[in-house]
Design an enzyme around this catalytic site. Structure first.
Site, short mmCIF file in Angstrom:
data_model
loop_
_atom_site.label_atom_id
_atom_site.label_comp_id
_atom_site.label_asym_id
_atom_site.label_seq_id
_atom_site.Cartn_x
_atom_site.Cartn_y
_atom_site.Cartn_z
N LYS A 1 0.71 -1.25 0.18
CA LYS A 1 -0.06 -0.13 -0.01
C LYS A 1 0.93 1.35 -0.14
O LYS A 1 0.73 2.18 -0.83
CB LYS A 1 -0.86 -0.06 1.33
N LYS B 1 -9.91 -9.41 -6.72
CA LYS B 1 -11.01 -8.75 -7.17
C LYS B 1 -10.53 -7.21 -7.43
O LYS B 1 -10.88 -6.56 -8.54
CB LYS B 1 -12.21 -8.52 -5.94
N LYS C 1 -1.81 -12.50 -9.39
CA LYS C 1 -2.77 -13.46 -8.56
C LYS C 1 -4.25 -12.87 -8.74
O LYS C 1 -4.28 -11.79 -8.96
CB LYS C 1 -2.36 -13.36 -7.10
#
Ligand code: TYM
Length: 340
Positions: free
Chosen positions: A116, A203, A200
């Site tokens: 992040k 969503k 990977k």
């Protein structure tokens, strides 16, 4: 439920409103299989979702969606304890305690925080929920003293942190309060690749194949899937190994003869991507037909779902409270002022 069976625990964060086939093959399917041989505790990590969801309707939709998906895919409330994290207060209580047995430096090295930090402008944009996420997850796990935690590979570091915290805690008080949990991660399906063929399936990366979405949505996700980038025409020989469309066929398609034939024709340049994808779509429909029906039934029957969750919370609370009481005893919060 026999107490002699080894205990298993796992959870899913409702950061989106539906599960995808990466969640299913990497985590949910192995978890369902373990229900028959182990004492299983599975939960929806609804407090974890707060790291990204700050809209109450969206949170409700996501929690409900993931609860229904999980049950429809085969969680059996007769065999496992199924609950929502927020209904067992001991998760939050233990997290506060465990924070004292891990260093700030080690928390800073956790992937979720580091990723992040790289993506966004800096620490000002990262909430403390995200930073503390692995701590809450350690509490989720250690409360139930499980033997194993079946998860996908992306959760390995978190389970390892839970082990580190358990070790530090046990050593501090010279007592085996927390058994060290084993990460149960499949080598073959622990990291299902996304439809972009690179990263990977996730969503947030928009590279998923769903399970319960409208068939038109699923079909589009499959038709848009990356295949062999070097193959221009259906008559060019193609690559099967590492080709996401065939990875999915191996997972989803119950017609093994059809898969073998498609692979052979693909290698020789005798089949187009469209046919391979259409057959995958049909296989997806076959595999998930009964789960889709079950989900529709559950939607019509939320009273049953609420009862399952309430009973699960009651059972989970019983065990979680015991561990928390033991921890309070060991650390000295439980002392002469609250004993007879
Ligand atoms: P979550 O909600 O992101 O994912 C749920 C489970 O699906 C697995 N998974 C995958 N497996 C293989 N291939 C993929 N592409 C893929 N994408 C997701 C994840 O590894 C996970 O097992 N932090 C956890 C939830 C959690 C938890 C816990 C798990 C909270 N507390 C305690 C175990 C124990 C998470 O966000 O998973």
């Amino acid at each position: 439920m026999k107490e002699t069976k080894k205990r298993i625990l796992s959870g899913i964060t409702p950061s989106g409103n539906a599960l995808h086939i990466g969640n299913y093959f990497g985590a949910v399917k192995p978890q369902i299989e373990l229900q028959n041989t182990h004492q299983t505790y599975y939960f929806v990590a609804d407090l974890h979702a707060l790291t990204t969801i700050h809209d109450r309707e969206e949170l409700e939709r996501n929690i409900t969606g993931v609860v229904l998906d999980y049950l429809a895919l085969g969680l059996d409330s007769e065999k496992c304890v199924f609950f929502r994290q927020s209904t067992v207060p001991a998760h939050s209580q233990l997290a506060i305690v465990l924070a004292n047995y891990i260093s700030f430096g080690q928390m800073q090295r956790m992937h979720a925080f580091k990723d992040k930090l790289q993506k966004d402008t800096g620490v000002e944009s990262i909430n403390m929920g995200l930073f503390n996420y692995p701590l809450l997850m350690a509490a989720d796990i250690l409360l139930y003293k499980p033997f194993g935690v079946p998860v996908g590979d992306d959760q390995r570091q978190h389970v390892e942190l839970a082990r580190d915290i358990a070790e530090k805690f046990n050593k501090t008080y010279d007592q085996e309060v927390f058994p060290l949990p084993e990460p149960l991660i499949s080598e073959t399906v622990g990291r299902i690749v996304g439809t972009d063929g690179k990263r990977k399936m996730s969503k947030s990366l928009n590279n998923i194949i769903g399970i319960f979405e409208d068939e038109t949505v699923i079909k589009k996700q499959i038709m848009d899937c990356f295949t062999d980038p070097n193959r221009q025409r259906a008559t060019d020989p193609g690559k099967v190994e590492g080709n996401p469309i065939f990875i999915y066929h191996d997972l989803i398609n119950d017609n093994h003869k059809e898969v073998a034939e498609l692979k052979a024709r693909y290698l020789q340049g005798k089949v187009g991507d469209v046919e391979v994808k259409e057959k995958l779509f049909l296989a997806h429909q076959r595999l998930f037909a009964s789960a889709r029906t079950r989900r529709q039934e559950l939607v019509q029957n939320l009273t049953v779902v609420k009862k399952i969750l309430a009973e699960g919370a009651e059972q989970a609370c019983r065990l979680a409270k015991q561990t928390l009481a033991e921890v309070y005893q060991v650390i000295g919060e439980d002392n002469q002022l609250n004993k007879n």
